[in-house]
Design a protein around this motif. Sequence first.
Motif, PDB file in Angstrom:
ATOM      1  N   GLY A   1      14.891   0.542   6.046  1.00 32.48           N
ATOM      2  CA  GLY A   1      14.626  -0.778   5.475  1.00 32.48           C
ATOM      3  C   GLY A   1      13.170  -1.013   5.132  1.00 32.48           C
ATOM      4  O   GLY A   1      12.605  -2.086   5.389  1.00 32.48           O
ATOM      5  N   GLN A   2      12.516   0.018   4.594  1.00 34.34           N
ATOM      6  CA  GLN A   2      11.108  -0.129   4.197  1.00 34.34           C
ATOM      7  C   GLN A   2      10.918   0.428   2.785  1.00 34.34           C
ATOM      8  O   GLN A   2      11.561   1.417   2.404  1.00 34.34           O
ATOM      9  N   ILE A   3      10.003  -0.198   2.052  1.00 33.92           N
ATOM     10  CA  ILE A   3       9.663   0.323   0.717  1.00 33.92           C
ATOM     11  C   ILE A   3       8.516   1.299   0.855  1.00 33.92           C
ATOM     12  O   ILE A   3       7.745   1.214   1.822  1.00 33.92           O
TER      13      ILE A   3
ATOM     14  N   PHE B   1      -4.503   2.035   1.702  1.00 32.77           N
ATOM     15  CA  PHE B   1      -4.847   1.259   2.896  1.00 32.77           C
ATOM     16  C   PHE B   1      -6.354   1.019   2.965  1.00 32.77           C
ATOM     17  O   PHE B   1      -6.814  -0.051   3.380  1.00 32.77           O
TER      18      PHE B   1
ATOM     19  N   HIS C   1      14.747  -5.641   1.169  1.00 29.46           N
ATOM     20  CA  HIS C   1      14.610  -4.276   1.722  1.00 29.46           C
ATOM     21  C   HIS C   1      15.414  -4.090   3.004  1.00 29.46           C
ATOM     22  O   HIS C   1      15.567  -2.972   3.487  1.00 29.46           O
ATOM     23  N   LYS C   2      15.945  -5.192   3.544  1.00 33.50           N
ATOM     24  CA  LYS C   2      16.691  -5.107   4.807  1.00 33.50           C
ATOM     25  C   LYS C   2      18.200  -5.224   4.596  1.00 33.50           C
ATOM     26  O   LYS C   2      18.953  -5.432   5.542  1.00 33.50           O
TER      27      LYS C   2
ATOM     28  N   SER D   1       6.627   7.399   1.734  1.00 35.96           N
ATOM     29  CA  SER D   1       5.708   7.490   0.588  1.00 35.96           C
ATOM     30  C   SER D   1       4.987   8.831   0.502  1.00 35.96           C
ATOM     31  O   SER D   1       4.723   9.335  -0.592  1.00 35.96           O
ATOM     32  N   ARG D   2       4.660   9.414   1.642  1.00 29.19           N
ATOM     33  CA  ARG D   2       3.930  10.693   1.608  1.00 29.19           C
ATOM     34  C   ARG D   2       4.855  11.833   1.158  1.00 29.19           C
ATOM     35  O   ARG D   2       4.455  12.696   0.376  1.00 29.19           O
TER      36      ARG D   2
ATOM     37  N   PRO E   1       0.806  -1.228   0.000  1.00 30.57           N
ATOM     38  CA  PRO E   1       0.000   0.000   0.000  1.00 30.57           C
ATOM     39  C   PRO E   1       0.836   1.274   0.000  1.00 30.57           C
ATOM     40  O   PRO E   1       0.441   2.288  -0.571  1.00 30.57           O
ATOM     41  N   CYS E   2       2.034   1.217   0.592  1.00 38.59           N
ATOM     42  CA  CYS E   2       2.866   2.433   0.597  1.00 38.59           C
ATOM     43  C   CYS E   2       3.431   2.708  -0.791  1.00 38.59           C
ATOM     44  O   CYS E   2       3.569   3.859  -1.200  1.00 38.59           O
TER      45      CYS E   2
ATOM     46  N   LEU F   1      10.271  -8.308  -0.859  1.00 43.41           N
ATOM     47  CA  LEU F   1      10.121  -8.279   0.608  1.00 43.41           C
ATOM     48  C   LEU F   1      10.301  -9.684   1.190  1.00 43.41           C
ATOM     49  O   LEU F   1      10.893  -9.857   2.252  1.00 43.41           O
TER      50      LEU F   1
END
Length: 219
Positions: free
Chosen positions: A52-54, A173, A40-41, A67-68, A12-13, A35
């Motif tokens: 460590g996040q997409i 989301f 990503h880690k 993302s925002r 969702p991001c 993932l």
Amino acid sequence: MALKLYGAAMSPCTSRVMTCLHEKEADFELIPIDLFAGEHKQLPFLAKNPFGQIPALEDGDLSLFESRAISAYVAEKYKEAGHDLIRYQSLKEAAEVKVWMEVESQQYHPAISPIIFQFFAAPLQGKVPDQAIIDENLEKLGNVLSVYEEKLSRTKYLAGDFYSLADLFHLSFTYYFMKTPCANLINERPHVKAWWEDISSRPAFQKVASAMTFGEKGN
Ligand SMILES: N[C@@H](CCC(=O)N[C@@H](CSO)C(=O)NCC(=O)O)C(=O)O
């Protein structure tokens, strides 16, 4: 030169950013990050987002994450292309957009994301959804949605009578939320329901939603 978006279409991001890119008719390449393999880690992705996040986005020598923030950058960079998501020609309208972008991040997301996690991510880890967590956050989300119901009885969209980045931030989301048994929390609120149906029917999101297959057979 095409923008490079590192992420996964079902996330969702990531789809939050893709929706924004489509609204701005921006040329981009989605570079899949696995993932399930933990890509990503580890480097090289960790150099793009130390948390460590997409997703992450590269535009020439500029590298962004969150993302925002990425979406706000895209909406500003391409402000004269596609749909104006930030009301750049009106200080007051732009300020209203910022208020409701923050409301999504500070009020809506903290309530809806644990519910999405329980229904879609926990099963992937072999866990059953934790009903106590779901119930606790449904109550919080209900309170937020009651504020939305009142606001949307006065304006067609959250920041005013125009679709903006504030509305867009909610799409991915909420799309997954509407696939859970809790969708009535939105459907029982007529103005929220009409808003959801309007914003989720936009072509830019429809393009993205078709790849949002979290929890469907095979993944
Ligand atoms: N505030 C950040 C959150 C990114 C995020 O949670 N990314 C998720 C996938 S999107 O649901 C992620 O990378 N999860 C894997 C993990 O956290 O290990 C943003 O908006 O970009």
